[in-house]
Motif scaffolding. Structure first.
Motif, PDB file in Angstrom:
ATOM      1  N   ASP A   1      20.284   1.037  14.849  1.00  0.00           N
ATOM      2  CA  ASP A   1      20.474   0.100  15.482  1.00  0.00           C
ATOM      3  C   ASP A   1      22.084   0.793  15.886  1.00  0.00           C
ATOM      4  O   ASP A   1      22.471  -0.188  17.277  1.00  0.00           O
ATOM      5  N   LEU A   2      22.210   1.300  15.736  1.00  0.00           N
ATOM      6  CA  LEU A   2      24.132   1.889  16.392  1.00  0.00           C
ATOM      7  C   LEU A   2      23.715   2.402  17.803  1.00  0.00           C
ATOM      8  O   LEU A   2      24.456   3.091  18.349  1.00  0.00           O
ATOM      9  N   PHE A   3      22.542   3.221  18.558  1.00  0.00           N
ATOM     10  CA  PHE A   3      22.844   4.646  18.639  1.00  0.00           C
ATOM     11  C   PHE A   3      21.879   2.941  19.885  1.00  0.00           C
ATOM     12  O   PHE A   3      21.006   2.623  20.101  1.00  0.00           O
ATOM     13  N   HIS A   4      22.475   4.271  21.518  1.00  0.00           N
ATOM     14  CA  HIS A   4      21.833   3.972  22.655  1.00  0.00           C
ATOM     15  C   HIS A   4      19.819   4.417  22.831  1.00  0.00           C
ATOM     16  O   HIS A   4      19.982   3.594  23.456  1.00  0.00           O
ATOM     17  N   ARG A   5      20.301   5.985  22.337  1.00  0.00           N
ATOM     18  CA  ARG A   5      19.212   6.429  22.546  1.00  0.00           C
ATOM     19  C   ARG A   5      18.555   7.255  21.237  1.00  0.00           C
ATOM     20  O   ARG A   5      19.707   7.802  20.331  1.00  0.00           O
ATOM     21  N   ILE A   6      17.322   7.022  20.936  1.00  0.00           N
ATOM     22  CA  ILE A   6      17.165   8.358  19.962  1.00  0.00           C
ATOM     23  C   ILE A   6      15.412   9.031  20.902  1.00  0.00           C
ATOM     24  O   ILE A   6      14.844   9.043  20.920  1.00  0.00           O
ATOM     25  N   GLU A   7      16.141  10.297  20.546  1.00  0.00           N
ATOM     26  CA  GLU A   7      15.776  11.314  21.592  1.00  0.00           C
ATOM     27  C   GLU A   7      15.182  12.029  19.753  1.00  0.00           C
ATOM     28  O   GLU A   7      15.783  13.085  18.971  1.00  0.00           O
ATOM     29  N   ILE A   8      13.752  12.224  19.934  1.00  0.00           N
ATOM     30  CA  ILE A   8      12.819  12.887  18.702  1.00  0.00           C
ATOM     31  C   ILE A   8      12.286  14.487  19.411  1.00  0.00           C
ATOM     32  O   ILE A   8      11.637  14.066  20.916  1.00  0.00           O
ATOM     33  N   VAL A   9      12.748  15.748  19.615  1.00  0.00           N
ATOM     34  CA  VAL A   9      12.736  16.635  20.322  1.00  0.00           C
ATOM     35  C   VAL A   9      11.385  17.357  20.065  1.00  0.00           C
ATOM     36  O   VAL A   9      12.041  17.854  18.399  1.00  0.00           O
ATOM     37  N   SER A  10      10.793  18.716  20.137  1.00  0.00           N
ATOM     38  CA  SER A  10      10.112  19.700  19.691  1.00  0.00           C
ATOM     39  C   SER A  10      10.835  20.832  19.494  1.00  0.00           C
ATOM     40  O   SER A  10      10.426  21.725  18.409  1.00  0.00           O
ATOM     41  N   GLU A  11      12.052  20.785  20.289  1.00  0.00           N
ATOM     42  CA  GLU A  11      13.122  21.969  19.988  1.00  0.00           C
ATOM     43  C   GLU A  11      14.176  21.166  20.614  1.00  0.00           C
ATOM     44  O   GLU A  11      14.709  20.852  21.480  1.00  0.00           O
ATOM     45  N   LYS A  12      15.423  22.151  20.465  1.00  0.00           N
ATOM     46  CA  LYS A  12      16.476  22.311  20.566  1.00  0.00           C
ATOM     47  C   LYS A  12      17.046  23.308  20.738  1.00  0.00           C
ATOM     48  O   LYS A  12      18.163  24.135  20.603  1.00  0.00           O
ATOM     49  N   ASP A  13      16.855  23.303  22.585  1.00  0.00           N
ATOM     50  CA  ASP A  13      17.489  23.819  23.364  1.00  0.00           C
ATOM     51  C   ASP A  13      17.967  24.013  24.061  1.00  0.00           C
ATOM     52  O   ASP A  13      18.705  22.454  24.328  1.00  0.00           O
ATOM     53  N   GLU A  14      18.806  24.960  25.143  1.00  0.00           N
ATOM     54  CA  GLU A  14      19.828  23.956  26.092  1.00  0.00           C
ATOM     55  C   GLU A  14      19.121  23.181  27.364  1.00  0.00           C
ATOM     56  O   GLU A  14      19.613  21.655  27.817  1.00  0.00           O
TER      57      GLU A  14
END
Length: 238
Positions: free
Chosen positions: A141-154
């Motif tokens: 609840d503290l986060f404005h957005r939650i992103e679950i990505v396949s890769e953490k790149d630029e």
């Protein structure tokens, strides 16, 4: 000035790699019934299979389990029994159901940052597993957005920033992996707070990024996050 702060999840907010290490130990015990582990370079060979499969399976416990099954067949020249294959599947299920244990001081640190900045959780891995951990962590609840990505790149970080309509210079990322959490953010012009965890998957350790970058502050644990953000704020303002 920094306006948005990103948090990594695994081994930044809660323990994760320790469960994967336990899984690898169990896997080696199974394979050790068939081959001499000392002569097989098992760690290196399993890592090579996992890296080769990343583009097919992605990250996470399910990907690890499939790679372990492939490795087990390969290492034993297909002699491994169906019962032991079933045990490897059980190893994966155990990792997928491990409890979510926050690292010391994390709750206070996230609450303090959320009081001053917009915050976003950015994590990679299996979607179901990550969603379960986020739901159980007590911080969602503290986060404005939650992103679950396949890769953490630029490209992934640029997409997140575009959704917030922010320039990279207004973003700071907090995480334990220089490869995934820090290097790509600094690469697009953002800022990083590195919190090393005592265990790190060899794939994440494979980076030539210089931790001494002026755009990065390293802290020992979550208690140092607030001061590190103040330091980066001053650098960003300058």
């Amino acid at each position: 000035m920094i306006e948005l702060v990103g948090f990594d999840a695994d081994d930044t907010l809660w323990h994760s790699e320790c469960y994967y290490r336990d899984a690898q130990d169990e896997f080696e015990q199974i394979i050790g019934r068939y081959v001499d582990l000392k002569q097989q370079s098992l760690h290196e060979r399993l890592l090579a299979i996992e890296r080769r499969n990343l583009k097919v399976f992605g990250y996470g416990a399910k990907a690890m389990t499939l790679s372990m099954i492939e490795a087990a067949v390969d290492f034993t020249n297909a002699r491994i029994s169906a019962a032991d294959i079933h045990r490897i599947v059980g190893i994966g299920k155990h990792v997928l159901s491990h409890p979510v244990k926050l690292l010391p001081g994390v709750r206070d640190a996230v609450e303090a940052v959320a009081a001053r900045y917009k915050i976003v959780l950015i994590t990679k891995g299996d979607l179901f597993h990550q969603e379960r951990k986020v739901a159980q962590c007590g911080l969602a609840d503290l986060f404005h957005r939650i992103e679950i990505v396949s890769e953490k790149d630029e490209a992934a970080y640029r997409r997140v920033l575009a959704e917030f309509d922010l320039a990279p210079g207004a973003f700071a990322m907090i995480g334990n992996s220089l490869r995934s959490d820090i290097a790509p953010v600094v690469g697009i012009g953002g800022w990083g707070i590195h919190i090393p965890y005592h265990l790190l998957w060899a794939h994440e350790a494979d980076t030539d990024f210089a931790a001494g970058s002026p755009r990065v502050v390293e802290v020992k644990d979550a208690s140092g996050i607030a001061a590190a953000l103040e330091q980066l704020d001053r650098r960003a303002a300058a």
